[in-house]
Each structure stands twice: as C-alpha cells, then as structure tokens.
Scaffold this active site. Structure first.
Site, PDB file in Angstrom:
ATOM      1  N   ASN A  12       2.976  -2.675  -9.196  1.00 36.30           N
ATOM      2  CA  ASN A  12       1.521  -3.484  -9.114  1.00 36.30           C
ATOM      3  C   ASN A  12       0.695  -2.488  -8.148  1.00 36.30           C
ATOM      4  O   ASN A  12       0.945  -2.155  -6.866  1.00 36.30           O
ATOM      5  CB  ASN A  12       1.900  -4.904  -8.186  1.00 36.30           C
ATOM      6  CG  ASN A  12       0.241  -5.219  -8.033  1.00 36.30           C
ATOM      7  OD1 ASN A  12      -0.898  -4.649  -8.389  1.00 36.30           O
ATOM      8  ND2 ASN A  12       0.075  -6.081  -6.959  1.00 36.30           N
ATOM      9  N   LYS A  14      -2.322  -2.293  -7.648  1.00 35.44           N
ATOM     10  CA  LYS A  14      -3.481  -2.932  -7.042  1.00 35.44           C
ATOM     11  C   LYS A  14      -4.848  -2.053  -7.107  1.00 35.44           C
ATOM     12  O   LYS A  14      -4.908  -1.424  -8.335  1.00 35.44           O
ATOM     13  CB  LYS A  14      -3.117  -3.128  -5.691  1.00 35.44           C
ATOM     14  CG  LYS A  14      -1.910  -3.588  -5.206  1.00 35.44           C
ATOM     15  CD  LYS A  14      -1.751  -4.150  -3.634  1.00 35.44           C
ATOM     16  CE  LYS A  14      -0.395  -4.398  -3.344  1.00 35.44           C
ATOM     17  NZ  LYS A  14      -0.295  -5.260  -2.093  1.00 35.44           N
ATOM     18  N   HIS A  99      -1.100 -13.620  -7.687  1.00 38.97           N
ATOM     19  CA  HIS A  99      -0.769 -12.888  -6.525  1.00 38.97           C
ATOM     20  C   HIS A  99      -1.661 -13.201  -5.311  1.00 38.97           C
ATOM     21  O   HIS A  99      -2.689 -13.849  -5.381  1.00 38.97           O
ATOM     22  CB  HIS A  99      -1.312 -11.374  -6.743  1.00 38.97           C
ATOM     23  CG  HIS A  99      -0.900 -10.320  -5.683  1.00 38.97           C
ATOM     24  ND1 HIS A  99      -1.605 -10.095  -4.526  1.00 38.97           N
ATOM     25  CD2 HIS A  99       0.405  -9.556  -5.833  1.00 38.97           C
ATOM     26  CE1 HIS A  99      -0.700  -9.236  -3.970  1.00 38.97           C
ATOM     27  NE2 HIS A  99       0.225  -8.774  -4.636  1.00 38.97           N
ATOM     28  N   GLU A 101      -3.059 -11.908  -2.868  1.00 42.25           N
ATOM     29  CA  GLU A 101      -4.287 -11.342  -2.651  1.00 42.25           C
ATOM     30  C   GLU A 101      -5.509 -12.214  -3.490  1.00 42.25           C
ATOM     31  O   GLU A 101      -6.499 -12.159  -2.924  1.00 42.25           O
ATOM     32  CB  GLU A 101      -4.378  -9.967  -2.802  1.00 42.25           C
ATOM     33  CG  GLU A 101      -3.471  -9.240  -1.853  1.00 42.25           C
ATOM     34  CD  GLU A 101      -2.898  -8.029  -2.105  1.00 42.25           C
ATOM     35  OE1 GLU A 101      -3.162  -7.311  -3.186  1.00 42.25           O
ATOM     36  OE2 GLU A 101      -1.980  -7.474  -1.349  1.00 42.25           O
ATOM     37  N   GLU A 169       6.969 -13.800  -3.491  1.00 44.12           N
ATOM     38  CA  GLU A 169       6.219 -12.882  -2.635  1.00 44.12           C
ATOM     39  C   GLU A 169       5.832 -13.513  -1.390  1.00 44.12           C
ATOM     40  O   GLU A 169       4.657 -13.937  -1.427  1.00 44.12           O
ATOM     41  CB  GLU A 169       5.324 -11.988  -3.413  1.00 44.12           C
ATOM     42  CG  GLU A 169       5.430 -11.235  -4.664  1.00 44.12           C
ATOM     43  CD  GLU A 169       4.537 -10.058  -4.845  1.00 44.12           C
ATOM     44  OE1 GLU A 169       4.968  -9.003  -4.929  1.00 44.12           O
ATOM     45  OE2 GLU A 169       3.309 -10.242  -4.738  1.00 44.12           O
ATOM     46  N   GLY A 175       3.084  -5.543   2.096  1.00 47.64           N
ATOM     47  CA  GLY A 175       2.288  -4.457   2.582  1.00 47.64           C
ATOM     48  C   GLY A 175       2.615  -4.325   4.111  1.00 47.64           C
ATOM     49  O   GLY A 175       1.814  -3.455   4.942  1.00 47.64           O
ATOM     50  N   SER A 215       7.030  -5.376   0.524  1.00 51.97           N
ATOM     51  CA  SER A 215       7.790  -4.227   0.971  1.00 51.97           C
ATOM     52  C   SER A 215       9.024  -3.838   0.435  1.00 51.97           C
ATOM     53  O   SER A 215       9.968  -3.537   1.467  1.00 51.97           O
ATOM     54  CB  SER A 215       7.633  -4.559   2.622  1.00 51.97           C
ATOM     55  OG  SER A 215       6.571  -4.811   3.224  1.00 51.97           O
ATOM     56  N   GLY A 236       4.795  -2.999  -4.908  1.00 57.94           N
ATOM     57  CA  GLY A 236       3.251  -3.004  -4.516  1.00 57.94           C
ATOM     58  C   GLY A 236       3.163  -1.229  -4.240  1.00 57.94           C
ATOM     59  O   GLY A 236       3.282  -0.377  -5.166  1.00 57.94           O
ATOM     60  N   GLY A 237       3.117  -0.879  -2.667  1.00 60.25           N
ATOM     61  CA  GLY A 237       3.027   0.468  -2.261  1.00 60.25           C
ATOM     62  C   GLY A 237       3.756   1.389  -2.951  1.00 60.25           C
ATOM     63  O   GLY A 237       3.454   2.440  -3.252  1.00 60.25           O
TER      64      GLY A 237
HETATM   65  C1  PEP Z   1       2.450  -6.691  -4.095  1.00 61.00           C
HETATM   66  O1  PEP Z   1       1.545  -6.531  -3.607  1.00 61.00           O
HETATM   67  O2  PEP Z   1       2.946  -7.333  -5.138  1.00 61.00           O
HETATM   68  C2  PEP Z   1       3.526  -6.156  -3.187  1.00 61.00           C
HETATM   69  C3  PEP Z   1       4.639  -6.472  -3.468  1.00 61.00           C
HETATM   70  O3  PEP Z   1       3.125  -5.283  -2.297  1.00 61.00           O
HETATM   71  P1  PEP Z   1       4.068  -4.287  -1.220  1.00 61.00           P
HETATM   72  O4  PEP Z   1       5.360  -3.873  -2.228  1.00 61.00           O
HETATM   73  O5  PEP Z   1       3.299  -3.051  -1.016  1.00 61.00           O
HETATM   74  O6  PEP Z   1       4.439  -5.007  -0.042  1.00 61.00           O
END
Ligand code: PEP
Length: 253
Positions: A12, A14, A99, A101, A169, A175, A215, A236-237
């Site tokens: 993702n 983002k 999600h 967010e 999640e 994050g 994460s 994500g990141g």
């Molecule tokens: C996400 O936003 O779906 C996510 C899992 O982010 P991160 O891996 O950065 O925690």
C-alpha cells in the site's frame, strides 16, 4: 500461514509516489523470480494517478495492482471519487477498502466499507477489507469484539475465497514500528477465520486470505508470517523499498 492457501503480499503506497517511483515497481518485478512466483502472489497498490502506468509497467510480471479505495457508486456526480469500474479499467485486480486511515480521516463507517467492498466485487475487483482495533480498544480488552463487529459490518454477504481478502491491521501498529505479539496475531486471525465461517459458511471462509498489516518489515516478517491463519501481509512503508518488499515476500515462501 495456512498451508493450503497461496499467500499474498500487497504493498500500500498510500499517498506516495510520482512517475519516477514506478522504478520501484520495476525493481520488484525484476526480483520476483521463479522461486518467489511459485510461492507467493504480489500486488502493488499505488496512488490512483499511477495505477494505469503501474499496471502497464508490470505487464508480464504476474504482479497485480490495486486501488487504495473506491466509491460506493458506479458513476455520477461524485466529484473527486473513483469508481471500482474505473480502477478495474485502469488494470486493477484489488481494491483496499476500510483502511484505518479512511475510517478515521474520512469517517467511513462499517456500512460504507461494506458498500465499497460490494462495489468492488460488482466491478470484479477483489476487495481487501481492512479491520483493526485502536490502542485504547486493545488496552480495554476489546480488540476481539471490535474486529468481529467490523467484520460483521464490512464483509459483503456471499463473499468467497476468490472474491474477498481480509487484512487485520491494528491501528496502533500502522506506521509506528510497533507490532502485536505472535500470540495476539494468532488469537485475532483465528477469530477472524471463525467469524467469517459464521458469516460466509466454512467452505468459503476456510480459503479467504487473511493478511496481517502494521509495521511489517524484513526483520519481523518471518515471525509474523509463521503465525497460523496469517496468509500474507499488507505492507505500507516497507513497500516503498523494492528490496524490503521482496524480503517480506520471501518470508512467505
Ligand atoms: C498500512 O498502512 O496498510 C500499513 C500496514 O502501513 P505500515 O506497514 O507502514 O505500518
């Protein structure tokens, strides 16, 4: 992992990525070798502006693309929104919906998430329905009940293993560098599988891919992916670095 289920690792991006960043997708495609291809499915969910270009860049790689959200409606006067059909038309296979967010920053309720997941399925996209508790909810011992309620409210009726992916999640893990213990992930993922069996029937529920997200990085991926009922990751990141994304994929193999 659930041995009978082919894992999926979805990135993702983002609100990150310009045309030049398609080089990341190209690098992932380069590293998605025959060993990895035999073991795990990959998907990249870039911002909508890059969806068509990313899909084109990944032709022949067997890496899917996905949107990060979709509208509840097919078309019409919804300025700024993108329908599931538009995402499919741009080459998407998946659509992330619900999600945290979106749930938090855009006030999306379970009913809205369900309508988006239904719209995705109608357009023949596979929704990746996200659920997860906040830090306060976990500390109050409500993680299981929150996640089950989100599932009951967000998962389209009649979904099957081929038409649904669920991502757990925990909001406090996204994050932040924090992750739940393997035992906590195991407890929630087993509960998700059981709740899906109640909602969809056991045959359908037993094949739905349950991703863990929050994460995930190369250093913790193997531990998280080894947990029962974890069938891949939503990243994500770390999905913005090809080498990290591939290392996470290898942890599923
Ligand atoms: C996400 O936003 O779906 C996510 C899992 O982010 P991160 O891996 O950065 O925690």
């Amino acid at each position: 992992m659930t041995r009978s289920i082919r894992p999926l690792v979805a990135g993702n991006w983002k609100m990150n990525g310009l045309k030049a960043d398609l080089a990341i997708a190209a690098e992932v495609a380069k590293g998605y070798d025959s060993t990895l291809k035999a073991a795990v499915d990959l998907a990249i969910c870039p911002p909508a502006t890059l969806l068509y270009l990313a899909t084109a860049a990944l032709v022949g790689s067997r890496i899917a693309t996905g949107g990060q959200d979709c509208a509840t409606h097919d078309s019409g006067a919804f300025t700024g929104d993108l329908s599931a059909q538009m995402l499919a038309d741009a080459g998407a296979i998946f659509a992330i919906v619900g999600h945290s967010e979106r749930r938090t920053l855009h006030g999306e309720s379970n009913a809205t998430v369900k309508a988006k997941a239904e719209a995705a399925q109608k357009a023949l996209l596979v929704p990746i329905v996200c659920v997860g508790e906040t830090k306060d909810e976990r500390q109050a011992g409500k993680a299981l009940s929150v996640v089950k309620k989100q599932l009951r409210g967000s998962v389209p009726d009649g979904s099957t293993a081929a038409t649904l992916v669920v991502a757990y999640e925990p909001v406090w893990a996204i994050g932040t560098g924090l992750t739940p213990t393997a035992d906590d992930v195991a407890e929630i993922h087993a509960a998700i599988r059981a709740e899906l069996a109640r909602l969809l029937g056991k045959p359908a529920a037993s094949g739905v891919r349950l991703l863990y997200g929050g994460s995930v990085k190369p250093s913790n991926a193997a531990d998280l992916m080894n947990v029962a009922h974890v069938d891949g990751a939503l990243v994500g990141g770390a999905s913005l670095k090809a080498e990290d994304f591939l290392a996470i994929a290898r942890a599923c193999g």
